[in-house]
Design a protein around this motif. Structure first.
Motif, mmCIF file in Angstrom:
data_model
loop_
_atom_site.group_PDB
_atom_site.id
_atom_site.type_symbol
_atom_site.label_atom_id
_atom_site.label_comp_id
_atom_site.label_asym_id
_atom_site.label_seq_id
_atom_site.Cartn_x
_atom_site.Cartn_y
_atom_site.Cartn_z
ATOM 1 N N UNK A 194 10.394 0.101 -16.576
ATOM 2 C CA UNK A 194 10.133 -0.730 -15.395
ATOM 3 C C UNK A 194 11.010 -0.285 -14.231
ATOM 4 N N UNK A 195 10.596 -0.657 -13.017
ATOM 5 C CA UNK A 195 11.388 -0.425 -11.812
ATOM 6 C C UNK A 195 11.288 -1.660 -10.917
ATOM 7 N N UNK A 196 12.347 -1.971 -10.147
ATOM 8 C CA UNK A 196 12.327 -3.170 -9.295
ATOM 9 C C UNK A 196 11.494 -2.971 -8.031
ATOM 10 N N UNK A 197 10.620 -3.942 -7.756
ATOM 11 C CA UNK A 197 9.737 -3.887 -6.582
ATOM 12 C C UNK A 197 9.812 -5.230 -5.864
ATOM 13 N N UNK A 198 10.243 -5.238 -4.593
ATOM 14 C CA UNK A 198 10.310 -6.502 -3.857
ATOM 15 C C UNK A 198 8.925 -6.964 -3.411
ATOM 16 N N UNK A 199 8.703 -8.269 -3.455
ATOM 17 C CA UNK A 199 7.424 -8.821 -2.992
ATOM 18 C C UNK A 199 7.285 -8.670 -1.480
ATOM 19 N N UNK A 200 8.384 -8.856 -0.762
ATOM 20 C CA UNK A 200 8.455 -8.693 0.681
ATOM 21 C C UNK A 200 9.817 -8.110 1.026
ATOM 22 N N UNK A 201 9.905 -7.405 2.153
ATOM 23 C CA UNK A 201 8.802 -6.894 2.969
ATOM 24 C C UNK A 201 7.970 -5.859 2.199
ATOM 25 N N UNK A 202 6.731 -5.673 2.624
ATOM 26 C CA UNK A 202 5.924 -4.607 2.050
ATOM 27 C C UNK A 202 6.543 -3.259 2.428
ATOM 28 N N UNK A 203 6.252 -2.184 1.670
ATOM 29 C CA UNK A 203 6.871 -0.881 1.963
ATOM 30 C C UNK A 203 6.574 -0.416 3.388
ATOM 31 N N UNK A 204 7.567 0.208 4.034
ATOM 32 C CA UNK A 204 7.360 0.713 5.392
ATOM 33 C C UNK A 204 6.844 2.149 5.404
ATOM 34 N N UNK A 205 6.387 2.635 4.229
ATOM 35 C CA UNK A 205 5.712 3.944 4.163
ATOM 36 C C UNK A 205 4.722 3.922 3.011
ATOM 37 N N UNK A 206 3.806 4.905 3.008
ATOM 38 C CA UNK A 206 2.898 5.062 1.869
ATOM 39 C C UNK A 206 3.706 5.489 0.643
ATOM 40 N N UNK A 207 3.202 5.139 -0.535
ATOM 41 C CA UNK A 207 3.960 5.441 -1.757
ATOM 42 C C UNK A 207 3.155 6.214 -2.791
ATOM 43 N N UNK A 208 2.043 6.794 -2.381
ATOM 44 C CA UNK A 208 1.280 7.656 -3.293
ATOM 45 C C UNK A 208 0.561 8.719 -2.480
ATOM 46 N N UNK A 209 0.252 9.825 -3.131
ATOM 47 C CA UNK A 209 -0.441 10.941 -2.487
ATOM 48 C C UNK A 209 -1.484 11.472 -3.464
ATOM 49 N N UNK A 210 -2.757 11.297 -3.106
ATOM 50 C CA UNK A 210 -3.861 11.792 -3.928
ATOM 51 C C UNK A 210 -4.788 12.635 -3.051
ATOM 52 N N UNK A 211 -5.872 13.084 -3.633
ATOM 53 C CA UNK A 211 -6.802 13.964 -2.920
ATOM 54 C C UNK A 211 -7.315 13.326 -1.633
ATOM 55 N N UNK A 212 -7.512 12.010 -1.633
ATOM 56 C CA UNK A 212 -8.033 11.335 -0.434
ATOM 57 C C UNK A 212 -7.029 11.325 0.715
ATOM 58 N N UNK A 213 -5.774 11.674 0.423
ATOM 59 C CA UNK A 213 -4.726 11.660 1.458
ATOM 60 C C UNK A 213 -4.457 13.043 2.055
ATOM 61 N N UNK A 214 -5.192 14.076 1.644
ATOM 62 C CA UNK A 214 -4.940 15.427 2.156
ATOM 63 C C UNK A 214 -5.148 15.466 3.667
#
Length: 424
Positions: free
Chosen positions: A110-130
Protein backbone atom coordinates in the motif's frame (compact mmCIF):
# COMPACT_ATOMS: atom_id res chain seq x y z
CA UNK A 1 13.96 13.52 4.53
CA UNK A 2 15.41 11.96 1.37
CA UNK A 3 15.05 8.51 -0.14
CA UNK A 4 16.66 5.38 1.24
CA UNK A 5 19.70 4.22 -0.69
CA UNK A 6 20.00 2.64 -3.22
CA UNK A 7 17.20 4.61 -4.93
CA UNK A 8 15.86 1.96 -7.32
CA UNK A 9 16.48 -1.39 -5.62
CA UNK A 10 15.50 -2.16 -2.04
CA UNK A 11 16.30 -5.85 -1.72
CA UNK A 12 18.90 -5.10 0.95
CA UNK A 13 16.74 -2.62 2.88
CA UNK A 14 13.59 -4.60 3.57
CA UNK A 15 10.51 -2.93 5.06
CA UNK A 16 9.13 0.62 4.87
CA UNK A 17 12.56 2.22 5.53
CA UNK A 18 11.65 4.73 8.21
CA UNK A 19 12.59 7.55 8.40
CA UNK A 20 13.31 7.96 4.69
CA UNK A 21 10.73 9.93 2.64
CA UNK A 22 9.29 11.31 5.88
CA UNK A 23 8.14 14.54 7.42
CA UNK A 24 9.37 14.72 11.02
CA UNK A 25 8.32 16.98 13.87
CA UNK A 26 11.05 17.23 16.53
CA UNK A 27 11.21 19.01 19.87
CA UNK A 28 13.81 21.69 19.14
CA UNK A 29 14.98 21.73 22.78
CA UNK A 30 15.58 17.99 23.18
CA UNK A 31 15.56 16.44 19.69
CA UNK A 32 12.74 14.12 20.77
CA UNK A 33 10.47 12.95 17.94
CA UNK A 34 6.94 14.27 18.41
CA UNK A 35 5.34 12.83 15.28
CA UNK A 36 6.21 11.67 11.79
CA UNK A 37 4.55 10.80 8.49
CA UNK A 38 6.06 8.76 5.65
CA UNK A 39 4.86 9.84 2.19
CA UNK A 40 6.32 6.83 0.31
CA UNK A 41 6.91 3.38 1.80
CA UNK A 42 10.01 1.51 0.58
CA UNK A 43 10.78 4.06 -2.13
CA UNK A 44 12.23 2.57 -5.35
CA UNK A 45 11.41 5.54 -7.63
CA UNK A 46 13.71 8.30 -6.23
CA UNK A 47 10.72 10.17 -4.79
CA UNK A 48 12.45 11.92 -1.93
CA UNK A 49 10.65 14.92 -0.47
CA UNK A 50 12.02 17.69 -2.70
CA UNK A 51 11.47 20.75 -0.55
CA UNK A 52 11.11 21.97 3.04
CA UNK A 53 7.50 21.97 4.26
CA UNK A 54 5.47 25.19 4.44
CA UNK A 55 4.16 26.38 7.81
CA UNK A 56 0.60 27.58 7.19
CA UNK A 57 -2.49 28.63 9.11
CA UNK A 58 -5.83 27.47 7.68
CA UNK A 59 -9.51 27.46 8.56
CA UNK A 60 -10.34 23.84 9.41
CA UNK A 61 -13.78 22.85 10.66
CA UNK A 62 -14.48 26.52 11.31
CA UNK A 63 -11.38 27.13 13.40
CA UNK A 64 -7.96 28.63 12.71
CA UNK A 65 -5.49 25.75 12.70
CA UNK A 66 -1.70 25.91 12.60
CA UNK A 67 -0.76 23.37 9.95
CA UNK A 68 2.15 22.18 7.83
CA UNK A 69 1.89 21.55 4.08
CA UNK A 70 4.30 19.18 2.33
CA UNK A 71 4.43 19.15 -1.47
CA UNK A 72 5.83 16.07 -3.19
CA UNK A 73 7.35 14.86 -6.44
CA UNK A 74 4.19 12.82 -7.02
CA UNK A 75 1.97 15.91 -7.11
CA UNK A 76 0.34 15.29 -3.75
CA UNK A 77 -0.01 17.93 -1.04
CA UNK A 78 -0.12 16.45 2.46
CA UNK A 79 -1.61 18.80 5.06
CA UNK A 80 -1.17 18.08 8.79
CA UNK A 81 -2.06 19.64 12.11
CA UNK A 82 1.27 21.15 13.08
CA UNK A 83 1.03 20.08 16.72
CA UNK A 84 -0.46 16.59 16.54
CA UNK A 85 0.53 15.42 13.06
CA UNK A 86 -3.06 14.44 12.25
CA UNK A 87 -3.93 14.85 8.55
CA UNK A 88 -6.49 17.63 8.01
CA UNK A 89 -7.85 15.74 5.00
CA UNK A 90 -8.21 11.94 5.10
CA UNK A 91 -5.21 9.88 3.96
CA UNK A 92 -5.92 6.34 2.77
CA UNK A 93 -3.41 3.50 2.48
CA UNK A 94 -4.35 2.35 -1.03
CA UNK A 95 -3.34 -1.02 -2.53
CA UNK A 96 -0.70 -0.59 -5.26
CA UNK A 97 1.25 -2.90 -7.62
CA UNK A 98 3.91 -4.60 -5.50
CA UNK A 99 5.06 -7.71 -7.34
CA UNK A 100 8.70 -7.41 -8.45
CA UNK A 101 10.73 -9.65 -10.75
CA UNK A 102 14.00 -8.43 -9.18
CA UNK A 103 15.55 -11.04 -6.88
CA UNK A 104 15.22 -10.11 -3.21
CA UNK A 105 12.95 -7.09 -3.77
CA UNK A 106 9.83 -6.74 -1.61
CA UNK A 107 7.57 -3.74 -2.17
CA UNK A 108 5.00 -2.20 0.13
CA UNK A 109 1.49 -3.45 -0.76
CA UNK A 110 0.00 0.00 0.00
CA UNK A 111 0.93 3.68 -0.35
CA UNK A 112 -0.61 6.77 1.34
CA UNK A 113 -2.95 8.85 -0.84
CA UNK A 114 -4.63 12.03 0.44
CA UNK A 115 -8.31 12.55 -0.39
CA UNK A 116 -7.66 16.29 -0.81
CA UNK A 117 -6.16 18.26 -2.38
CA UNK A 118 -6.31 16.30 -5.62
CA UNK A 119 -2.88 15.83 -7.30
CA UNK A 120 -1.48 18.96 -8.97
CA UNK A 121 -0.10 16.84 -11.84
CA UNK A 122 -1.03 13.78 -13.89
CA UNK A 123 0.08 10.51 -12.32
CA UNK A 124 0.04 8.02 -15.19
CA UNK A 125 1.35 7.83 -18.75
CA UNK A 126 -0.22 5.48 -21.31
CA UNK A 127 -0.56 5.37 -25.08
CA UNK A 128 -3.43 7.89 -25.01
CA UNK A 129 -1.08 10.44 -23.41
CA UNK A 130 1.59 10.43 -26.17
CA UNK A 131 2.55 13.91 -27.40
CA UNK A 132 0.06 14.75 -30.15
CA UNK A 133 1.95 17.84 -31.36
CA UNK A 134 4.55 15.68 -33.12
CA UNK A 135 4.81 14.71 -36.80
CA UNK A 136 3.26 11.32 -37.56
CA UNK A 137 6.63 9.60 -37.95
CA UNK A 138 7.84 10.81 -34.55
CA UNK A 139 4.49 10.04 -32.89
CA UNK A 140 4.52 6.49 -34.28
CA UNK A 141 8.15 6.03 -33.18
CA UNK A 142 7.20 7.01 -29.61
CA UNK A 143 4.16 4.73 -29.74
CA UNK A 144 6.36 1.83 -30.78
CA UNK A 145 8.87 2.61 -28.04
CA UNK A 146 6.15 2.91 -25.42
CA UNK A 147 4.78 -0.50 -26.38
CA UNK A 148 8.07 -2.05 -25.23
CA UNK A 149 7.96 -0.30 -21.83
CA UNK A 150 5.88 -0.93 -18.74
CA UNK A 151 3.51 1.99 -18.20
CA UNK A 152 0.44 2.94 -16.21
CA UNK A 153 0.32 3.07 -12.41
CA UNK A 154 2.88 5.45 -10.85
CA UNK A 155 3.70 2.80 -8.23
CA UNK A 156 4.65 0.12 -10.77
CA UNK A 157 8.00 -1.12 -9.43
CA UNK A 158 11.21 -1.07 -11.51
CA UNK A 159 12.02 -4.46 -13.01
CA UNK A 160 13.85 -6.32 -15.75
CA UNK A 161 11.77 -4.60 -18.46
CA UNK A 162 12.26 -0.84 -18.98
CA UNK A 163 9.47 1.31 -17.54
CA UNK A 164 8.18 4.86 -17.68
CA UNK A 165 8.66 6.73 -14.40
CA UNK A 166 5.85 9.28 -14.20
CA UNK A 167 5.76 11.41 -12.11
CA UNK A 168 9.43 11.64 -12.99
CA UNK A 169 12.66 11.90 -11.01
CA UNK A 170 12.33 15.72 -10.90
CA UNK A 171 8.64 15.77 -9.95
CA UNK A 172 5.93 17.01 -9.82
CA UNK A 173 6.83 19.33 -7.03
CA UNK A 174 10.35 20.70 -7.15
CA UNK A 175 13.09 22.03 -4.86
CA UNK A 176 11.71 25.58 -5.07
CA UNK A 177 8.71 24.54 -3.00
CA UNK A 178 5.37 26.34 -2.70
CA UNK A 179 4.36 29.86 -1.69
CA UNK A 180 1.54 30.42 0.81
CA UNK A 181 -0.76 33.44 1.06
CA UNK A 182 -1.88 33.83 4.72
CA UNK A 183 -4.61 36.32 3.76
CA UNK A 184 -6.47 33.78 1.58
CA UNK A 185 -5.18 30.35 2.62
CA UNK A 186 -4.07 29.66 -0.95
CA UNK A 187 -0.95 27.62 -1.72
CA UNK A 188 0.87 28.26 -5.02
CA UNK A 189 3.00 25.42 -6.39
CA UNK A 190 4.62 24.82 -9.76
CA UNK A 191 5.02 21.38 -11.30
CA UNK A 192 7.03 19.44 -13.88
CA UNK A 193 5.29 16.92 -16.13
CA UNK A 194 8.26 15.15 -17.71
CA UNK A 195 8.29 11.33 -17.98
CA UNK A 196 11.58 9.51 -17.41
CA UNK A 197 12.78 5.98 -18.18
CA UNK A 198 13.96 3.43 -15.60
CA UNK A 199 16.03 0.66 -17.16
CA UNK A 200 17.38 -1.82 -14.62
CA UNK A 201 20.22 -4.20 -15.47
CA UNK A 202 21.90 -7.00 -13.58
CA UNK A 203 25.37 -6.24 -12.22
CA UNK A 204 28.03 -8.92 -11.86
CA UNK A 205 30.73 -8.40 -9.22
CA UNK A 206 32.67 -11.65 -9.52
CA UNK A 207 36.10 -11.05 -11.02
CA UNK A 208 37.03 -13.64 -13.68
CA UNK A 209 40.44 -15.30 -13.58
CA UNK A 210 43.27 -13.67 -15.55
CA UNK A 211 41.36 -10.40 -15.78
CA UNK A 212 43.20 -7.42 -17.25
CA UNK A 213 42.77 -3.76 -16.30
CA UNK A 214 40.39 -3.09 -19.21
CA UNK A 215 38.05 -5.93 -18.25
CA UNK A 216 38.19 -5.00 -14.58
CA UNK A 217 37.66 -1.31 -15.42
CA UNK A 218 34.57 -2.11 -17.48
CA UNK A 219 33.17 -4.26 -14.67
CA UNK A 220 33.86 -1.61 -12.02
CA UNK A 221 32.40 1.15 -14.19
CA UNK A 222 29.16 -0.77 -14.61
CA UNK A 223 28.91 -1.41 -10.86
CA UNK A 224 29.82 2.10 -9.65
CA UNK A 225 29.47 4.70 -12.40
CA UNK A 226 26.90 3.60 -14.98
CA UNK A 227 23.83 4.72 -13.02
CA UNK A 228 24.87 8.36 -13.39
CA UNK A 229 27.06 8.48 -16.49
CA UNK A 230 25.24 5.88 -18.61
CA UNK A 231 26.35 2.60 -20.21
CA UNK A 232 28.24 4.44 -22.99
CA UNK A 233 29.77 7.09 -20.66
CA UNK A 234 27.73 9.77 -22.46
CA UNK A 235 26.01 11.10 -19.34
CA UNK A 236 22.30 11.34 -18.58
CA UNK A 237 19.95 13.73 -16.82
CA UNK A 238 22.05 16.19 -14.81
CA UNK A 239 25.19 14.04 -15.02
CA UNK A 240 27.90 14.89 -17.55
CA UNK A 241 29.46 12.84 -20.31
CA UNK A 242 32.91 11.50 -19.43
CA UNK A 243 33.82 10.35 -22.95
CA UNK A 244 36.70 12.86 -23.09
CA UNK A 245 37.74 12.62 -19.43
CA UNK A 246 41.32 11.87 -20.56
CA UNK A 247 41.58 15.44 -21.92
CA UNK A 248 40.62 16.89 -18.53
CA UNK A 249 42.27 14.61 -15.96
CA UNK A 250 45.61 12.98 -15.44
CA UNK A 251 45.60 9.49 -13.96
CA UNK A 252 46.42 10.89 -10.51
CA UNK A 253 43.74 13.61 -10.68
CA UNK A 254 41.09 11.13 -11.78
CA UNK A 255 41.85 8.72 -8.96
CA UNK A 256 41.77 11.55 -6.41
CA UNK A 257 38.35 12.57 -7.75
CA UNK A 258 37.03 9.01 -7.40
CA UNK A 259 38.27 8.63 -3.82
CA UNK A 260 37.18 12.09 -2.56
CA UNK A 261 34.06 12.80 -4.63
CA UNK A 262 32.90 16.25 -5.70
CA UNK A 263 29.57 18.10 -5.44
CA UNK A 264 26.85 15.58 -6.46
CA UNK A 265 29.33 12.74 -6.95
CA UNK A 266 30.02 10.62 -3.85
CA UNK A 267 33.43 9.24 -2.85
CA UNK A 268 34.12 5.60 -3.75
CA UNK A 269 36.41 4.79 -0.84
CA UNK A 270 35.69 1.06 -1.07
CA UNK A 271 37.86 0.67 -4.20
CA UNK A 272 41.37 -0.74 -3.76
CA UNK A 273 44.43 0.86 -5.36
CA UNK A 274 44.46 -1.74 -8.12
CA UNK A 275 40.73 -1.30 -8.76
CA UNK A 276 41.29 2.46 -9.05
CA UNK A 277 44.04 1.81 -11.59
CA UNK A 278 41.77 -0.49 -13.58
CA UNK A 279 38.87 1.98 -13.54
CA UNK A 280 41.07 4.89 -14.58
CA UNK A 281 42.60 2.85 -17.42
CA UNK A 282 39.09 2.26 -18.82
CA UNK A 283 37.65 5.76 -18.37
CA UNK A 284 40.82 7.57 -19.49
CA UNK A 285 41.38 5.22 -22.46
CA UNK A 286 44.92 4.28 -21.37
CA UNK A 287 45.56 1.57 -23.98
CA UNK A 288 48.88 0.25 -22.66
CA UNK A 289 47.73 0.26 -19.06
CA UNK A 290 44.58 -1.64 -20.03
CA UNK A 291 46.70 -4.68 -20.98
CA UNK A 292 48.09 -5.12 -17.44
CA UNK A 293 46.88 -8.23 -15.66
CA UNK A 294 45.21 -7.92 -12.25
CA UNK A 295 47.64 -9.31 -9.67
CA UNK A 296 45.83 -8.95 -6.33
CA UNK A 297 42.55 -10.57 -5.42
CA UNK A 298 39.74 -8.01 -5.70
CA UNK A 299 38.94 -6.19 -2.49
CA UNK A 300 35.79 -7.60 -0.91
CA UNK A 301 33.03 -5.06 -1.55
CA UNK A 302 30.82 -4.24 1.40
CA UNK A 303 27.76 -6.47 1.16
CA UNK A 304 25.32 -3.54 1.35
CA UNK A 305 26.98 -1.76 -1.59
CA UNK A 306 27.23 -4.97 -3.59
CA UNK A 307 23.79 -4.60 -5.19
CA UNK A 308 22.65 -7.03 -7.88
CA UNK A 309 20.87 -4.37 -10.01
CA UNK A 310 21.52 -0.83 -11.23
CA UNK A 311 19.88 1.64 -13.60
CA UNK A 312 21.56 2.50 -16.91
CA UNK A 313 21.21 6.25 -16.33
CA UNK A 314 18.81 9.12 -15.72
CA UNK A 315 17.09 9.46 -19.08
CA UNK A 316 14.07 11.56 -20.01
CA UNK A 317 11.41 10.10 -22.30
CA UNK A 318 11.77 12.41 -25.30
CA UNK A 319 10.74 12.50 -28.94
CA UNK A 320 13.34 12.53 -31.72
CA UNK A 321 12.93 16.33 -31.79
CA UNK A 322 13.71 16.60 -28.08
CA UNK A 323 10.17 17.33 -26.87
CA UNK A 324 8.62 15.49 -23.89
CA UNK A 325 7.03 12.20 -24.94
CA UNK A 326 3.80 13.15 -23.16
CA UNK A 327 1.23 15.63 -24.49
CA UNK A 328 1.17 19.10 -22.85
CA UNK A 329 1.06 20.66 -20.36
CA UNK A 330 4.76 20.02 -19.61
CA UNK A 331 4.77 22.42 -16.68
CA UNK A 332 2.05 24.09 -14.64
CA UNK A 333 1.45 26.67 -11.92
CA UNK A 334 -1.33 25.76 -9.48
CA UNK A 335 -3.35 27.67 -6.87
CA UNK A 336 -4.89 25.45 -4.17
CA UNK A 337 -7.17 26.64 -1.36
CA UNK A 338 -5.88 24.79 1.71
CA UNK A 339 -9.04 25.70 3.65
CA UNK A 340 -11.14 23.54 1.33
CA UNK A 341 -8.57 21.40 -0.51
CA UNK A 342 -9.95 22.65 -3.85
CA UNK A 343 -8.11 24.12 -6.83
CA UNK A 344 -8.64 27.85 -7.44
CA UNK A 345 -6.87 27.84 -10.81
CA UNK A 346 -4.29 25.96 -12.87
CA UNK A 347 -2.31 27.29 -15.85
CA UNK A 348 0.52 26.08 -18.13
CA UNK A 349 3.86 27.55 -16.97
CA UNK A 350 6.49 28.18 -19.64
CA UNK A 351 6.46 28.03 -23.40
CA UNK A 352 8.24 26.90 -26.54
CA UNK A 353 8.40 29.73 -29.14
CA UNK A 354 7.64 27.41 -32.05
CA UNK A 355 4.38 26.30 -30.44
CA UNK A 356 3.51 29.76 -29.08
CA UNK A 357 3.56 31.02 -32.70
CA UNK A 358 0.73 28.55 -33.35
CA UNK A 359 -1.20 29.77 -30.31
CA UNK A 360 -0.24 26.78 -28.14
CA UNK A 361 1.12 27.41 -24.62
CA UNK A 362 2.61 24.03 -23.72
CA UNK A 363 4.20 24.75 -20.35
CA UNK A 364 7.82 23.73 -19.82
CA UNK A 365 10.12 22.05 -17.34
CA UNK A 366 10.64 24.33 -14.35
CA UNK A 367 13.02 24.41 -11.38
CA UNK A 368 12.57 26.95 -8.59
CA UNK A 369 9.42 28.14 -6.84
CA UNK A 370 7.05 31.12 -6.66
CA UNK A 371 6.62 34.01 -4.21
CA UNK A 372 3.27 35.67 -3.49
CA UNK A 373 2.67 39.28 -2.40
CA UNK A 374 -0.04 40.97 -0.36
CA UNK A 375 -0.52 43.29 -3.32
CA UNK A 376 -1.93 40.47 -5.43
CA UNK A 377 1.01 39.11 -7.43
CA UNK A 378 2.69 35.73 -7.87
CA UNK A 379 6.28 36.06 -9.16
CA UNK A 380 8.07 33.07 -10.65
CA UNK A 381 10.97 32.43 -13.02
CA UNK A 382 11.84 28.69 -12.99
CA UNK A 383 11.13 27.86 -16.64
CA UNK A 384 13.63 26.69 -19.25
CA UNK A 385 12.50 29.50 -21.59
CA UNK A 386 14.36 32.06 -19.43
CA UNK A 387 11.30 34.20 -18.64
CA UNK A 388 10.53 35.92 -15.35
CA UNK A 389 6.78 36.42 -14.89
CA UNK A 390 4.18 38.00 -12.63
CA UNK A 391 0.66 36.57 -12.44
CA UNK A 392 -2.56 37.79 -10.87
CA UNK A 393 -2.73 35.68 -7.71
CA UNK A 394 -6.55 35.54 -7.81
CA UNK A 395 -7.06 34.11 -11.30
CA UNK A 396 -3.66 33.21 -12.78
CA UNK A 397 -3.75 35.90 -15.49
CA UNK A 398 -0.29 36.84 -16.85
CA UNK A 399 0.37 40.51 -15.96
CA UNK A 400 4.04 40.98 -16.86
CA UNK A 401 7.08 39.10 -18.13
CA UNK A 402 10.69 39.80 -18.98
CA UNK A 403 13.60 37.86 -20.45
CA UNK A 404 16.49 36.80 -18.22
CA UNK A 405 19.94 36.18 -19.74
CA UNK A 406 19.62 32.51 -18.67
CA UNK A 407 16.83 30.49 -16.99
CA UNK A 408 16.25 31.46 -13.34
CA UNK A 409 16.18 28.04 -11.68
CA UNK A 410 15.63 29.45 -8.19
CA UNK A 411 12.87 31.01 -6.11
CA UNK A 412 12.69 34.84 -6.29
CA UNK A 413 13.40 36.93 -3.18
CA UNK A 414 11.19 39.85 -2.08
CA UNK A 415 12.34 42.74 0.13
CA UNK A 416 11.77 46.45 0.65
CA UNK A 417 13.92 49.47 1.44
CA UNK A 418 12.47 52.83 2.52
CA UNK A 419 8.97 51.79 1.52
CA UNK A 420 9.93 50.60 -1.99
CA UNK A 421 9.50 46.93 -2.81
CA UNK A 422 11.98 44.92 -4.88
CA UNK A 423 12.14 41.42 -6.34
CA UNK A 424 15.38 39.58 -7.10
Amino acid sequence: TGSASYDFYGGKRKGNNLFANSLLALDAATGKRIWHFQTIHHDVWDRDLPTPPALVTVIHKGKKTDAVAQTTKTGFVFLFDRVTGEPLFPVEEKPVPHESDLTGEKLSPTQPVPALPKPFMRQSFTETDINDLLPDSSYNHLKQQLASYRTGDMFTPPGKKPMIAFPGFDGGGEWGGPAFDPSTGILYVNSNEMPWIINMVEVKYEAPKNENYLQAGQRLYKANCMACHGPERMGSGNNPSIINADKKYTDKQFQELITTGRRMMPAFKQLSAEELNALSSFVLNEKEKQKIKITAAPKQIDSFLNLPYSITGYNKALSKEGYPAIKPPWGTLNAIDLNTGQFVWKIPLGEYPEFKEKGIITGAENYGGPVVTAGGLVFIAATRDGKFRAFNKRNGALLWETDLPVPGFATPCMYNINGKQYVV
